[in-house]
Design a protein around this motif. Structure first.
Motif, mmCIF file in Angstrom:
data_model
loop_
_atom_site.group_PDB
_atom_site.id
_atom_site.type_symbol
_atom_site.label_atom_id
_atom_site.label_comp_id
_atom_site.label_asym_id
_atom_site.label_seq_id
_atom_site.Cartn_x
_atom_site.Cartn_y
_atom_site.Cartn_z
ATOM 1 N N SER A 8 1.254 10.192 -11.563
ATOM 2 C CA SER A 8 1.513 9.035 -10.705
ATOM 3 C C SER A 8 0.277 8.164 -10.578
ATOM 4 O O SER A 8 0.370 6.930 -10.607
ATOM 5 C CB SER A 8 1.985 9.494 -9.323
ATOM 6 O OG SER A 8 3.263 10.086 -9.418
ATOM 7 N N ILE A 9 -0.886 8.779 -10.446
ATOM 8 C CA ILE A 9 -2.129 8.009 -10.348
ATOM 9 C C ILE A 9 -2.324 7.163 -11.599
ATOM 10 O O ILE A 9 -2.647 5.970 -11.520
ATOM 11 C CB ILE A 9 -3.329 8.945 -10.099
ATOM 12 C CG1 ILE A 9 -3.228 9.544 -8.687
ATOM 13 C CG2 ILE A 9 -4.652 8.201 -10.298
ATOM 14 C CD1 ILE A 9 -4.196 10.683 -8.422
ATOM 15 N N GLU A 27 0.838 -1.205 0.000
ATOM 16 C CA GLU A 27 0.000 0.000 0.000
ATOM 17 C C GLU A 27 0.870 1.250 0.000
ATOM 18 O O GLU A 27 2.013 1.226 0.457
ATOM 19 C CB GLU A 27 -0.901 0.017 1.233
ATOM 20 C CG GLU A 27 -1.851 -1.159 1.299
ATOM 21 C CD GLU A 27 -2.667 -1.195 2.580
ATOM 22 O OE1 GLU A 27 -3.888 -1.328 2.469
ATOM 23 O OE2 GLU A 27 -2.080 -1.085 3.678
ATOM 24 N N TRP A 28 0.285 2.343 -0.477
ATOM 25 C CA TRP A 28 0.949 3.638 -0.462
ATOM 26 C C TRP A 28 -0.098 4.722 -0.609
ATOM 27 O O TRP A 28 -1.266 4.433 -0.843
ATOM 28 C CB TRP A 28 2.001 3.734 -1.565
ATOM 29 C CG TRP A 28 1.452 3.588 -2.948
ATOM 30 C CD1 TRP A 28 1.016 4.588 -3.768
ATOM 31 C CD2 TRP A 28 1.274 2.372 -3.688
ATOM 32 N NE1 TRP A 28 0.575 4.074 -4.963
ATOM 33 C CE2 TRP A 28 0.733 2.717 -4.935
ATOM 34 C CE3 TRP A 28 1.522 1.024 -3.408
ATOM 35 C CZ2 TRP A 28 0.435 1.755 -5.905
ATOM 36 C CZ3 TRP A 28 1.223 0.080 -4.373
ATOM 37 C CH2 TRP A 28 0.685 0.447 -5.603
ATOM 38 N N LYS A 29 0.330 5.947 -0.464
ATOM 39 C CA LYS A 29 -0.561 7.094 -0.642
ATOM 40 C C LYS A 29 -0.042 7.921 -1.809
ATOM 41 O O LYS A 29 1.149 7.930 -2.102
ATOM 42 C CB LYS A 29 -0.577 7.957 0.625
ATOM 43 C CG LYS A 29 -1.130 7.240 1.827
ATOM 44 C CD LYS A 29 -1.043 8.093 3.058
ATOM 45 C CE LYS A 29 -1.492 7.275 4.252
ATOM 46 N NZ LYS A 29 -1.220 7.930 5.511
ATOM 47 N N VAL A 30 -0.970 8.622 -2.434
ATOM 48 C CA VAL A 30 -0.603 9.524 -3.527
ATOM 49 C C VAL A 30 -1.456 10.781 -3.401
ATOM 50 O O VAL A 30 -2.635 10.702 -3.035
ATOM 51 C CB VAL A 30 -0.769 8.842 -4.910
ATOM 52 C CG1 VAL A 30 -2.208 8.437 -5.160
ATOM 53 C CG2 VAL A 30 -0.245 9.726 -6.033
ATOM 54 N N ARG A 56 -5.538 0.153 -7.191
ATOM 55 C CA ARG A 56 -6.813 0.859 -7.094
ATOM 56 C C ARG A 56 -6.846 1.677 -5.814
ATOM 57 O O ARG A 56 -6.383 1.234 -4.765
ATOM 58 C CB ARG A 56 -7.982 -0.132 -7.097
ATOM 59 C CG ARG A 56 -8.118 -0.894 -8.393
ATOM 60 C CD ARG A 56 -8.513 0.054 -9.538
ATOM 61 N NE ARG A 56 -8.428 -0.589 -10.827
ATOM 62 C CZ ARG A 56 -7.538 -0.278 -11.770
ATOM 63 N NH1 ARG A 56 -6.650 0.642 -11.560
ATOM 64 N NH2 ARG A 56 -7.540 -0.890 -12.918
ATOM 65 N N PRO A 57 -7.442 2.879 -5.878
ATOM 66 C CA PRO A 57 -7.531 3.707 -4.668
ATOM 67 C C PRO A 57 -8.480 3.087 -3.643
ATOM 68 O O PRO A 57 -9.452 2.425 -4.006
ATOM 69 C CB PRO A 57 -8.083 5.040 -5.190
ATOM 70 C CG PRO A 57 -8.814 4.689 -6.438
ATOM 71 C CD PRO A 57 -8.091 3.516 -7.032
#
Length: 162
Positions: free
Chosen positions: A135-136, A125-128, A145-146
């Motif tokens: 990047s998305i 997992e990570w955040k954007v 997937r978000p």
């Protein structure tokens, strides 16, 4: 799958890693936000007492003696009470602009996915940032997937002190 240009960071890579963190801060429109030092990174990545609490892989480019670090993935372990297993939280993924599109970003993520599979971890997992459309698009092209049903909360500064 091992990529020849991806490897675990060494203590000698810390100046380059910190430089990439500063570049990332500029890209994320927070050029003065980085407080971390090489000593801070050394203490968590290569502690003299105990196990590392964070990990880093680097991407290199160039030939022979002219190889240099041009990207990095800095990460740490998480734990899910639902799966009963660890996972990886990718804190920062960064590749210098002139090396984007070369496959190094994907290779860094693939390396972390390989670690997850090999160790039985269930999540990567990570955040954007919501405004970071390039990047998305890259992450979604890989099948990520978000997780829109979750909101991130943070205590820091004065709130954390209280």
């Amino acid at each position: 799958m091992n990529h020849p240009d991806i490897r675990p960071a060494t203590a000698g890579d810390l100046p380059a890693v910190l430089g990439l963190v500063h570049e990332l801060a500029v890209y994320e429109q927070e050029p003065d936000a980085v407080e971390a030092t090489e000593a801070d990174f050394a203490a968590v990545l290569f502690p003299t007492d105990g196990e590392p609490r964070a990990f880093c892989h680097v991407a290199e480019s160039g030939e022979g003696g002219s190889r240099r670090v041009v990207g990095m993935a800095l990460w740490f372990l998480t734990f899910s009470t639902w799966t009963g297993r660890h996972g990886i939280h990718l804190e920062d993924l960064y590749v210098e602009p002139e090396h984007r599109g070369s496959g190094l970003g994907k290779a860094l993520l693939t390396n972390l996915a390989d670690i997850c599979r090999a160790r039985g971890y269930r999540r990567l997992e990570w955040k954007v940032l919501r405004w970071n459309a390039p990047s998305i698009a890259f992450y979604e092209s890989l099948g990520a997937r978000p997780q829109v049903e979750w909101e991130t909360y943070r205590l820091d500064g004065a709130s954390l002190e209280q």
